[in-house]
Design a protein around this motif. Structure first.
Motif, PDB file in Angstrom:
ATOM      1  N   TRP A 156       0.845  -1.198   0.000  1.00  0.00           N
ATOM      2  CA  TRP A 156       0.000   0.000   0.000  1.00  0.00           C
ATOM      3  C   TRP A 156       0.883   1.252   0.000  1.00  0.00           C
ATOM      4  O   TRP A 156       0.696   2.177  -0.809  1.00  0.00           O
ATOM      5  CB  TRP A 156      -0.890  -0.020   1.236  1.00  0.00           C
ATOM      6  CG  TRP A 156      -2.093   0.880   1.224  1.00  0.00           C
ATOM      7  CD1 TRP A 156      -2.172   2.158   0.750  1.00  0.00           C
ATOM      8  CD2 TRP A 156      -3.395   0.552   1.732  1.00  0.00           C
ATOM      9  NE1 TRP A 156      -3.437   2.658   0.936  1.00  0.00           N
ATOM     10  CE2 TRP A 156      -4.209   1.696   1.532  1.00  0.00           C
ATOM     11  CE3 TRP A 156      -3.950  -0.570   2.340  1.00  0.00           C
ATOM     12  CZ2 TRP A 156      -5.547   1.732   1.932  1.00  0.00           C
ATOM     13  CZ3 TRP A 156      -5.278  -0.534   2.729  1.00  0.00           C
ATOM     14  CH2 TRP A 156      -6.078   0.597   2.523  1.00  0.00           C
ATOM     15  N   ILE A 199      -7.706 -10.610   0.793  1.00  0.00           N
ATOM     16  CA  ILE A 199      -6.530  -9.810   1.087  1.00  0.00           C
ATOM     17  C   ILE A 199      -5.443 -10.745   1.604  1.00  0.00           C
ATOM     18  O   ILE A 199      -5.730 -11.867   2.018  1.00  0.00           O
ATOM     19  CB  ILE A 199      -6.822  -8.687   2.111  1.00  0.00           C
ATOM     20  CG1 ILE A 199      -7.227  -9.271   3.469  1.00  0.00           C
ATOM     21  CG2 ILE A 199      -7.879  -7.737   1.580  1.00  0.00           C
ATOM     22  CD1 ILE A 199      -7.368  -8.230   4.577  1.00  0.00           C
ATOM     23  N   ALA A 354      -7.895  -0.476  -1.256  1.00  0.00           N
ATOM     24  CA  ALA A 354      -7.313  -1.580  -0.499  1.00  0.00           C
ATOM     25  C   ALA A 354      -6.317  -2.366  -1.340  1.00  0.00           C
ATOM     26  O   ALA A 354      -6.426  -2.435  -2.568  1.00  0.00           O
ATOM     27  CB  ALA A 354      -8.418  -2.513  -0.005  1.00  0.00           C
ATOM     28  N   CYS A 383     -12.438  -9.326   5.916  1.00  0.00           N
ATOM     29  CA  CYS A 383     -11.391  -8.561   5.234  1.00  0.00           C
ATOM     30  C   CYS A 383     -11.508  -7.072   5.531  1.00  0.00           C
ATOM     31  O   CYS A 383     -10.495  -6.384   5.733  1.00  0.00           O
ATOM     32  CB  CYS A 383     -11.466  -8.792   3.725  1.00  0.00           C
ATOM     33  SG  CYS A 383     -10.920 -10.424   3.180  1.00  0.00           S
ATOM     34  N   ILE A 387      -8.733  -4.347   6.596  1.00  0.00           N
ATOM     35  CA  ILE A 387      -8.417  -3.247   5.672  1.00  0.00           C
ATOM     36  C   ILE A 387      -8.487  -1.908   6.387  1.00  0.00           C
ATOM     37  O   ILE A 387      -7.624  -1.033   6.206  1.00  0.00           O
ATOM     38  CB  ILE A 387      -9.371  -3.273   4.459  1.00  0.00           C
ATOM     39  CG1 ILE A 387      -9.044  -4.464   3.553  1.00  0.00           C
ATOM     40  CG2 ILE A 387      -9.288  -1.963   3.669  1.00  0.00           C
ATOM     41  CD1 ILE A 387     -10.104  -4.748   2.511  1.00  0.00           C
ATOM     42  N   ARG A 391      -5.360   0.607   6.613  1.00  0.00           N
ATOM     43  CA  ARG A 391      -5.395   1.978   6.096  1.00  0.00           C
ATOM     44  C   ARG A 391      -4.942   2.971   7.162  1.00  0.00           C
ATOM     45  O   ARG A 391      -4.096   3.839   6.910  1.00  0.00           O
ATOM     46  CB  ARG A 391      -6.805   2.327   5.610  1.00  0.00           C
ATOM     47  CG  ARG A 391      -6.888   3.715   4.982  1.00  0.00           C
ATOM     48  CD  ARG A 391      -8.304   4.144   4.672  1.00  0.00           C
ATOM     49  NE  ARG A 391      -8.905   3.353   3.609  1.00  0.00           N
ATOM     50  CZ  ARG A 391      -9.843   2.426   3.793  1.00  0.00           C
ATOM     51  NH1 ARG A 391     -10.288   2.167   5.032  1.00  0.00           N
ATOM     52  NH2 ARG A 391     -10.343   1.753   2.782  1.00  0.00           N
TER      53      ARG A 391
END
Length: 488
Positions: A156, A199, A354, A383, A387, A391
Motif C-alpha cells: 500500500w 486480502i 485496499a 477482510c 483493511i 489503512r
C-alpha cells in the motif's frame, strides 16, 4: 537476455538462495546480474559465497555482486525484490513480548494485530526510501516485488506514496491449494482448479474444482475432518470453513490472530491450536522458529555451502511467484498466479484503495488481474475489518501520528476483543518507546510517551502466553533432526 535484479535484504540467506536458483531455472536468464544488498556485511558475505558456489558448480555466466550501499545495488536494476525484516529479531521480540503484558497472545504478529501494526510502522519509512532510490537510479519502469510483511501495508505504502510499480508476493495461496488437493485425494495439486481471492493472509477459496468437478463445502469439511494430520493441526481453519462455507489460505496460527473469536482467552487458545509445529498456533511461534533458524544456519554454514555445489534442478523450481513473473514478463510465456495489488474494482465488495490478493495473469504486457470478483459476505466483512486497520496504520506511519496509530491498534479485531482503550493507549506508548530506534517518524512523540508511562496506573502482567515454548539449543535441534532421519 541480460538484465539486473537487485535483492534488498539479501541476508535472508535461505530465501535469497531459493529465489536465485528459481530464477536461474529459466534458460534465458543465465546471463543476468544479481546485486545483493543488506545492512549486514556478515550475512552478505555468507550468501554471496553460497551463490558464487552455485554459479561455479553449474558453469554459469551469471554475475553476483554484494554491497551494503543500496543505491549502488539498485542502479540500473530492472527488478527489485525486497525481503527485509526491519528491526530484526530484536524488534520482533518486542512485538510479541509487550502485547503479552496486556493479554494479547499472538502466534506470528507480522500482518495485523499489535505486532503486525508496529512492524508496519518500522517498515514503511524504509520502503519509501527504497522507492525513492528506485525512482532515481533503477532502470526506467523498474518493477518492485515485495515479499516483506506486513504485505498489504508495505505494498500500500509503495504504491500510494512511493509511486513505484509494485506487486506484493506471498505463497499462502499455493500452500492452501496443496492442502486441499491432498485431502481430496488428488495425485497432483495441478488437478485442482480454483479461484482464491481476498486480502493477503485472508484469502478465500471461493471456487474449487477437482478435475473439472465442483467441490462443495460439505465435501471439503468431510475431507479435512477425515485427514489424520490436518484434522488435528487445522481445527480453527476447519471451524471457519464450517461457518463461512469457504476455506482460508492462511495457517491455523496466522488465521487465529486475525479474528476476534479464537485467541481472546487462554483456555480458548489451547482448544483451537496444535503444538506439533509453530505454525499451528503456538504463542510467539514464528519468533521462536526464526531464532532457531538463524542460530542453526550460523552453526551449520559449512554444510549449507557444501550443498551449494550441487547442480540446479529445474524440476525442483519452487512455486514462489517471483521467477515465474519475471519469466512471463521477459519471454511472454503466460503465468497465472495470485498477486497483491491495489483493488481498483477487481473485488467488487472491497474498497477501491485496499491492497487485495487475487488471481491474475502475467505476460509481456504486465500483470493483468481478473476483475469482477465478489466475495461471500462473511469473507468480505472479515477482510474489511483488517483493511480499515491497514489503512489507518499506513496513514499513521506516513504522518508519524501516534494518536492515529493508537486508533489503528484499538480497531484491530483481536486487540479489541482482549484489551480496553486505556490498555491499548499504554501498550502503544510502550511499544513506540521500546522500538524508537526503528521509528524515526515518531521521534517527536517519544518524550511524551515516556512521560505518560511514568505516570500510568494501568496494570500489566509478565505472561509468557497460553502456549509458549522455549528456543531450542543447537544440540537439541541436531538431536531432533537425527531422530527424524532415523525414523524416516
Amino acid at each position: 537476455m541480460s538484465f539486473k535484479i537487485a535483492i534488498i535484504g539479501a541476508g535472508s540467506v535461505g530465501f535469497t538462495k531459493k529465489l536465485f536458483t528459481d530464477i536461474l531455472c529459466v534458460p534465458e536468464f543465465q546471463d543476468i546480474e544479481f546485486a545483493l544488498t543488506d545492512l549486514s556485511e556478515h550475512n552478505l558475505g555468507m550468501i554471496k559465497a553460497i551463490l558464487d558456489r552455485i554459479v561455479e558448480a553449474n558453469k554459469l555466466p551469471t554475475k553476483v555482486t554484494a554491497t551494503t550501499n543500496r543505491r549502488e545495488a539498485l542502479e540500473g536494476a530492472r527488478y527489485i525484490i525486497s525481503c527485509v525484516r526491519v528491526g530484526g529479531l530484536e524488534a520482533y521480540a518486542d512485538d510479541i513480548r509487550i502485547p503479552l503484558k496486556y493479554g494479547i497472545d499472538q502466534c506470528v504478529g507480522d500482518t495485523i494485530c499489535a505486532g503486525g501494526i508496529l512492524y508496519g510502522q518500522r517498515n514503511i519509512p524504509v520502503i519509501l526510501d527504497f522507492c525513492k532510490d528506485i525512482r532515481e537510479v533503477a532502470a526506467t519502469g523498474a518493477k518492485f516485488l515485495n515479499y516483506a510483511n506486513p504485505m498489504a501495508m508495505n505494498t500500500w505504502a509503495a504504491i500510494e506514496y512511493g509511486k513505484v510499480d509494485t506487486v506484493g508476493l506471498c505463497h499462502g495461496v499455493q500452500h492452501g491449494a496443496e492442502q486441499i488437493a491432498q485431502v481430496l485425494g488428488a495425485k497432483s495439486p495441478k488437478e485442482l482448479d480454483y479461484v482464491c481471492s481476498g486480502i493477503n493472509h485472508q484469502t478465500w477459496f471461493i471456487e474449487l474444482k477437482l478435475n473439472g468437478r465442483p467441490i462443495g463445502k460439505d465435501e471439503l469439511v468431510a475431507a479435512f475432518e477425515a485427514h489424520p494430520v490436518y484434522s488435528k493441526q487445522e481445527k480453527l481453519r476447519i471451524d471457519v470453513l464450517k461457518r463461512f462455507g469457504v476455506y482460508s489460505t492462511e495457517s491455523n496460527g496466522h488465521l487465529s490472530e486475525y479474528l476476534p473469536w479464537y485467541r481472546k482467552r487462554p483456555d480458548e487458545i489451547t482448544r483451537w491450536i496444535d503444538m506439533s509445529d509453530w505454525i499451528h498456533g503456538e504463542t510467539g511461534g514464528y519468533l521462536r522458529y526464526s531464532t532457531e533458524t538463524r542460530n542453526w544456519f550460523e552453526t551449520e554454514y559449512p554444510q549449507f555451502l557444501e550443498a551449494a555445489s550441487k547442480p540446479i534442478d529445474p524440476a525442483k523450481r519452487s512455486n514462489e511467484h517471483a521467477s515465474h513473473i519475471l519469466e512471463a514478463l521477459e519471454t511472454n510465456r503466460v503465468y497465472r498466479g495470485h498477486f497483491n495489488v491495489k483493488n481498483n474494482g477487481v473485488i467488487t465488495n472491497l474498497p477501491q484503495d485496499a491492497i487485495i490478493e487475487s488471481p491474475g495473469f502475467v505476460d509481456r504486457f504486465g500483470i493483468n488481474m481478473a476483475a469482477g470478483i465478489t466475495l461471500p459476505e462473511a469473507c468480505a466483512a472479515t477482510c474489511m475489518a483488517s483493511i480499515n486497520v491497514q489503512r489507518m496504520s499506513v496513514h499513521a506511519a506516513i504522518a508519524g501520528d501516534i494518536d492515529l496509530l493508537k486508533l489503528a491498534v484499538l480497531h484491530d479485531p483481536l486487540v479489541g476483543a482482549v484489551s480496553t482503550p486505556e490498555e491499548v493507549w499504554q501498550m502503544v506508548d510502550e511499544m513506540v518507546v521500546a522500538e524508537a530506534a526503528w521509528l524515526p517518524q515518531y521521534a517527536h512523540a517519544v518524550p511524551a510517551a515516556k512521560e505518560r508511562l511514568s505516570k500510568s496506573k494501568v496494570k500489566t502482567r509478565e505472561w509468557a502466553g497460553a502456549a509458549r515454548r522455549s528456543v531450542r539449543s543447537i544440540e537439541e535441534l541436531r538431536a531432533e533432526k537425527a531422530a527424524l532421519k532415523q525414523a524416516g
